[in-house]
Write an enzyme that holds these catalytic residues in place. Structure first.
Site, mmCIF file in Angstrom:
data_model
loop_
_atom_site.group_PDB
_atom_site.id
_atom_site.type_symbol
_atom_site.label_atom_id
_atom_site.label_comp_id
_atom_site.label_asym_id
_atom_site.label_seq_id
_atom_site.Cartn_x
_atom_site.Cartn_y
_atom_site.Cartn_z
ATOM 1 N N ALA A 159 22.437 -84.115 -90.182
ATOM 2 C CA ALA A 159 21.119 -83.808 -90.737
ATOM 3 C C ALA A 159 20.056 -83.650 -89.665
ATOM 4 O O ALA A 159 19.087 -82.902 -89.848
ATOM 5 C CB ALA A 159 20.704 -84.911 -91.719
ATOM 6 N N GLY A 180 23.045 -93.672 -84.140
ATOM 7 C CA GLY A 180 22.470 -94.835 -83.489
ATOM 8 C C GLY A 180 22.685 -94.859 -81.994
ATOM 9 O O GLY A 180 21.850 -95.360 -81.242
ATOM 10 N N ASN A 210 19.705 -96.341 -79.791
ATOM 11 C CA ASN A 210 19.833 -97.800 -79.819
ATOM 12 C C ASN A 210 19.608 -98.428 -78.442
ATOM 13 O O ASN A 210 19.270 -97.752 -77.472
ATOM 14 C CB ASN A 210 21.212 -98.200 -80.381
ATOM 15 N N TRP A 254 19.494 -103.946 -86.896
ATOM 16 C CA TRP A 254 19.951 -102.574 -87.110
ATOM 17 C C TRP A 254 21.476 -102.467 -86.963
ATOM 18 O O TRP A 254 21.996 -101.509 -86.427
ATOM 19 C CB TRP A 254 19.201 -101.615 -86.183
ATOM 20 N N HIS A 255 22.163 -103.508 -87.494
ATOM 21 C CA HIS A 255 23.624 -103.527 -87.503
ATOM 22 C C HIS A 255 24.135 -103.456 -88.941
ATOM 23 O O HIS A 255 25.029 -104.198 -89.340
ATOM 24 C CB HIS A 255 24.145 -104.803 -86.828
ATOM 25 N N ALA A 291 30.496 -97.917 -89.922
ATOM 26 C CA ALA A 291 30.354 -99.369 -89.993
ATOM 27 C C ALA A 291 30.435 -99.910 -91.403
ATOM 28 O O ALA A 291 30.640 -101.115 -91.592
ATOM 29 C CB ALA A 291 29.026 -99.799 -89.352
ATOM 30 N N ASN A 325 27.730 -100.694 -82.276
ATOM 31 C CA ASN A 325 28.092 -99.351 -81.841
ATOM 32 C C ASN A 325 29.515 -99.268 -81.295
ATOM 33 O O ASN A 325 30.277 -98.372 -81.656
ATOM 34 C CB ASN A 325 27.105 -98.837 -80.783
#
Length: 581
Positions: free
Chosen positions: A34, A97, A101, A504-505, A539, A551
């Site tokens: 996207a 990410g 990240n 942010w995991h 994930a 990651n």
């Protein structure tokens, strides 16, 4: 044109899959992303930078409408006010990410993957996944049985001689507190402090897009990469998924393929399944969606690592200078809380010697603690509407398990003792409990207003001690002072409950598991239960979030499933009787 594989999402998992599956010439692979492309030689400078604090705040690379609730949501008390919605910086760019990240190349604990196997993910124990971790990386520093030298992602560590005095002081404080020095974070798993392993080549970020989608890979005639392409739905013939609908340059398109792979992350992959009738029956009927496959685990048991921070003002000589390193997190600590149920290394601390890109950020250091082995697994992803344009409702329900709250409270007290110890006290002043608030987010956006505003404030903070302390308490501290949380147990708990965020995991919302597990969404090769031709690889399929930044576990997972896909005989080979390659 029909494809053998259509991958929805060009993040870490999607980049790996696009590379590995298109390496077989008989496959025709389409990768849909996207966000914008990041081709070699044209990577935006914010992404290429080894300091992630600008890319991370740049709305060009985010799903800008995505907001989540991190605090526990009560569904039994309809009169209770819901917790606030927070912006969630989910990547919307090729590389996902890995393009925005903190570049932490962390694998987690061997016990994580043994637990995966124990929860029904047969073949995902530590000895089975280690070869794929090694396959991912090209370690510039260490060559041994733990590390790879031929992978697509370069990893390294910033040597101690390039650390600023703040990082060195933190390391000395850890040593004086009795922790062991570990030269290799990803070597034998034990407690101690270490230079963090990062996914950079020494000069720039090594995202999954840059590592796996090189110029040579992009020249393959059987690989098509379509960026700025928003997947809007899935196509089915009965219970077989046969394609994807997508918006390309404002036009609706259909793409058909033998196998569709969702690699859109732990928030958007379950949302796509739900919108297409795959998920909990009650929720689908509530939304008026016909049930295609009754899978109660879709969107359920979402996880993240609960985190809090203790910050302080860094004296001028101890600050991080760009000439030393653009990296802001140079040092980490892994330790054990000692609670009976938890494995070794269930807590993690990052030492950030810079908190933001701007002038004030260069003056503020932080000790960031997160629960490495969290027991809070009651989060969920649900649809807000049936429209593909609308973001789903996301509730992380962090601290839903009391053990996580207790360990963060104990961890904050430990960080306070380390912060007040001689080495750090010599290079910092004015410790304060920090919150990643909307105000912090707003000042973190890169623009000229914030640049000039923070310069002015930074000049004042470098002034007299009394002025600095007043400014920090008046304008920086939000709700709780350091003295309050250290002297009042109730204040400490209130601060932890209010300020805890995830790191942010997002993971575990489409878990893989055994056939007899009613909450398992996919099998051990990512195939969606009850649906042919559809996999999830990201994930979201983790059985439980590992003790790691996610990651590298995602990269490992994609490598392992790519091998499984390539090892299986294709329909053409089965019909011809040929042996699989």
């Amino acid at each position: 044109m029909d494809y053998s594989h259509i991958i929805v999402g060009g993040g870490s998992a999607g980049s790996v899959l696009a590379n590995r599956l298109s390496a077989r010439g008989a496959n025709r692979v389409l990768l849909l992303e996207a966000g914008q492309d990041t081709p070699p030689g044209q990577v935006p400078k914010e992404i290429a930078d080894t300091y992630p604090g600008t890319a991370y705040f740049d709305p060009r690379f985010h799903w800008t409408d995505l907001k989540v609730r991190t605090q526990v949501v009560s569904h039994n008390n309809p009169e209770a006010a819901p917790p606030p919605l927070r912006k969630y910086e989910q990547a919307r760019v090729l590389g996902g990410g890995s393009s925005i990240n903190g570049q932490m190349a962390n694998r987690g604990a061997p016990t994580d993957y043994d637990e995966w196997a124990a929860r029904g993910a047969a073949g995902w124990h530590w000895d089975a996944v280690l070869p794929y971790f090694r396959k991912v990386e090209r370690d510039l520093d260490i060559a041994d049985e733990w590390h790879g030298q031929d992978g697509h992602i370069t990893v390294t560590r910033i040597p101690r001689e390039r650390w600023c005095e703040h990082s060195r002081a933190a390391a000395e404080a850890f040593r004086q507190a009795g922790f062991k020095y570990l030269p290799d974070q990803n070597g034998p798993f034990e407690d101690g402090y270490f230079p963090v392993t990062v996914s950079i080549d020494g000069k720039q970020r090594m995202s999954a897009a840059l590592g796996y989608l090189s110029e040579q890979v992009r020249q393959r005639g059987n690989l098509t990469i379509s960026t700025r392409t928003q997947a809007t739905g899935l196509l089915f013939e009965g219970t077989r998924c046969v394609g994807v609908t997508a918006l390309v340059d404002g036009q609706e398109r259909e793409f058909r393929g033998r196998e569709i792979i969702l690699s859109s992350g732990a928030i958007h992959s379950p949302a796509m399944l739900l919108r297409n009738g795959i998920g909990p029956v009650g929720h689908l009927r509530e939304m008026g969606i016909a049930v295609r496959a009754a899978l109660p685990g879709v969107g359920q048991r979402l996880m993240d690592h609960p985190s809090i921070a203790l910050s302080s003002f860094i004296r001028r000589p101890a600050r991080l200078d760009d000439a030393q390193s653009r990296r802001h997190i140079l040092l980490g600590l892994r330790y054990s809380s000692g609670i009976p149920e938890a494995p070794q290394g269930d807590m993690f601390v990052c030492v950030a010697s810079k908190s933001a890109w701007h002038s004030v950020g260069q003056q503020i250091g932080s000790l960031l603690a997160f629960v490495n082995k969290t027991y809070s697994e009651s989060g969920q992803v649900r649809l807000a509407s049936t429209r593909w344009q609308d973001e789903p409702q996301v509730e992380f329900n962090l601290l839903s398990d009391r053990r996580d709250l207790d360990r963060l409270m104990a961890g904050f007290r430990m960080l306070a003792a380390i912060q007040l110890s001689g080495p750090l006290a010599a290079v910092t002043t004015d410790p304060f409990p920090a919150a990643y608030s909307d105000r912090v987010r707003a000042i973190g956006v890169v623009n000229e207003r914030n640049r000039w505003l923070t310069r002015a404030v930074a000049a004042l903070l470098d002034g007299p001690q009394a002025l600095r302390s007043w400014l920090i308490e008046r304008y920086v501290v939000e709700g709780f002072t350091f003295r309050q949380v250290m002297e009042d147990e109730e204040a400490l708990e209130a601060f932890i409950r209010k300020a805890t965020i995830g790191v942010w995991h997002a993971s575990c919302s489409c878990r893989m598991g055994a056939e007899d597990d009613p909450m398992a969404v996919v099998d051990t090769e990512g195939r969606v239960r009850g649906i042919e031709g559809l996999r999830v690889v990201d994930a979201s399929i983790f059985p439980v979030v590992p003790c790691a930044n996610t990651n590298f576990p995602v990269l490992m997972t994609a490598e392992k499933i790519a091998d499984a896909i390539l090892a299986a005989p294709s329909p053409a080979r089965v019909l011809s009787g040929a042996d699989p390659a």
